[in-house]
Write an enzyme that holds these catalytic residues in place. Structure first.
Site, PDB file in Angstrom:
ATOM      1  N   LYS A  97       0.837  -1.208   0.000  1.00 41.85           N
ATOM      2  CA  LYS A  97       0.000   0.000   0.000  1.00 41.85           C
ATOM      3  C   LYS A  97       0.865   1.249   0.000  1.00 41.85           C
ATOM      4  O   LYS A  97       0.633   2.186  -0.774  1.00 41.85           O
ATOM      5  CB  LYS A  97      -0.947  -0.009   1.210  1.00 41.85           C
ATOM      6  CG  LYS A  97      -2.096  -0.989   1.035  1.00 41.85           C
ATOM      7  CD  LYS A  97      -2.919  -1.222   2.301  1.00 41.85           C
ATOM      8  CE  LYS A  97      -3.967  -2.312   2.019  1.00 41.85           C
ATOM      9  NZ  LYS A  97      -4.699  -2.761   3.201  1.00 41.85           N
ATOM     10  N   GLN A 150      -4.944  -1.383   9.390  1.00 40.16           N
ATOM     11  CA  GLN A 150      -4.893  -2.731   8.819  1.00 40.16           C
ATOM     12  C   GLN A 150      -5.468  -3.730   9.819  1.00 40.16           C
ATOM     13  O   GLN A 150      -5.039  -3.788  10.976  1.00 40.16           O
ATOM     14  CB  GLN A 150      -3.425  -3.079   8.496  1.00 40.16           C
ATOM     15  CG  GLN A 150      -3.237  -4.392   7.794  1.00 40.16           C
ATOM     16  CD  GLN A 150      -3.764  -4.384   6.358  1.00 40.16           C
ATOM     17  OE1 GLN A 150      -3.591  -3.421   5.626  1.00 40.16           O
ATOM     18  NE2 GLN A 150      -4.420  -5.454   5.967  1.00 40.16           N
ATOM     19  N   ASP A 178     -11.477   2.772   3.516  1.00 42.43           N
ATOM     20  CA  ASP A 178     -11.873   1.363   3.469  1.00 42.43           C
ATOM     21  C   ASP A 178     -13.394   1.227   3.391  1.00 42.43           C
ATOM     22  O   ASP A 178     -13.906   0.116   3.215  1.00 42.43           O
ATOM     23  CB  ASP A 178     -11.380   0.647   4.742  1.00 42.43           C
ATOM     24  CG  ASP A 178     -10.294  -0.371   4.450  1.00 42.43           C
ATOM     25  OD1 ASP A 178     -10.047  -0.662   3.271  1.00 42.43           O
ATOM     26  OD2 ASP A 178      -9.699  -0.877   5.425  1.00 42.43           O
TER      27      ASP A 178
END
Ligand code: NAP
Length: 293
Positions: free
Chosen positions: A56, A100, A123
């Site tokens: 990422k 995460q 997200d």
């Protein structure tokens, strides 16, 4: 008679999408002095998470964006993590905040999601963004289902009136996938572990999205001839030589003889996820700065 399905090349599609994003980032810098920024937070040392977080960060930088990665020790308290999220929520250089998952057991995932500003929730996991998506309002939508929609639109064009079956109902994948298909005017069924006669349900579908986490579960005789099959599953299975290999939730070798198009694993849906994360970060940066889409 069998025919060969088109193999949907998610890797190539994602590479093109990243180029488009990089061009948009360059324009935002030149015209508005705005550099979209993504902050990723990793708690602990889960090996798979470390790989994802590194990718990422690298892809964010390659797109010309600002990237920061916060690596915290596994014993970090929930209060410390939430304080960092709060700080990132109010940092003007950061437009996307991603924690995460999984986080260590002593930290509540729900509490972390709730702490993220919906405007920076790249997200798409906050209740606010899930509700906006379900209500047909502009939202930040979860990256993997967003990527699946791009592949489907590229393959099929208009999705209106198609029968879609989504297998799996997680907040991250199955539910938002179903909402996105519904918003695209599909007739949508969500199947899950309690669904009766799953093969018969799947056989109704013009579009099958498998997001289960069970290796090669969807067989050829579950699939209507000509259906488009999107395989989200990532499963590691043992090989004869003692090593492992990745397979999806679909029995790829047999289903490709029935479907009109299918995503492989790896190289299908997987690469789309980070590309869509970058796209969401650019979208968030524009909205936070009042720049039209
Ligand atoms: P999850 O939270 O474990 O959800 C799995 C879903 O599958 C649940 O809704 C479950 O039903 C359903 N299910 C389990 N067994 C079933 C069965 N035998 N028949 C029908 N449905 C069944 O998983 P997830 O986070 O949605 O992820 C699903 C898969 O996608 C995993 O392999 C994951 O690694 C992969 N994934 C890939 C990406 C990517 O490509 N970047 C991103 C996200 C996820 P119940 O709700 O009834 O338990």
């Amino acid at each position: 008679m069998t025919h060969a399905a088109a193999i949907i090349d998610g890797k190539a599609f994602a590479a093109r999408l990243r180029q488009t994003i990089a061009a948009e980032v360059a324009a935002l810098k030149a015209e508005h002095g705005l550099t979209p920024g993504l902050a990723v937070v990793l708690v602990g040392e889960d090996p798979a998470s470390q790989v994802y977080v590194r990718s990422k960060g690298e892809q964010t930088l390659e797109a010309g964006m600002h990237s920061e990665t916060h690596r915290l020790p596994a014993q970090t308290s929930q209060a410390e993590l939430l304080a960092l999220v709060e700080r990132l929520n109010s940092d003007p250089a950061v437009h996307g905040v991603l924690v995460q998952f999984p986080v260590p057991d002593h930290i509540s995932q729900a509490a972390v999601v709730a702490a993220i500003s919906p405007d920076k929730d790249v997200d798409g996991l906050t209740v606010a963004n899930a509700g906006r998506l379900a209500s047909g309002l502009p939202a930040l939508t979860p990256c993997t289902p967003t990527g699946c929609m791009m592949l489907l639109r590229d393959q099929l064009g208009d999705l209106s009136g198609k029968r879609a079956v989504v297998i799996g109902r997680s907040n991250l994948m199955g539910k938002p996938m179903a909402q996105l298909l519904l918003a695209a005017d599909c007739t949508v069924t969500i199947a899950h572990s309690r669904t009766k006669d799953l093969p018969a349900v799947v056989r109704e579908a013009d579009i099958v999205v498998a997001a289960v986490g069970r290796p090669q579960m969807v067989k050829a005789d579950w699939v209507k001839p000509g259906a488009v099959v999107i395989d989200v599953g990532i499963n590691r299975i043992p090989k004869d030589d003692g090593k492992t290999r990745l397979v999806g939730d679909v029995a790829f070798d047999e289903v490709k003889a029935v479907a009109s198009a299918i995503t492989p694993v790896p190289g299908g849906v997987g690469p789309m996820t980070i590309a869509c994360l970058l796209a969401n970060t650019v979208l968030a940066a524009k909205r936070l700065n009042g720049i039209g889409e």
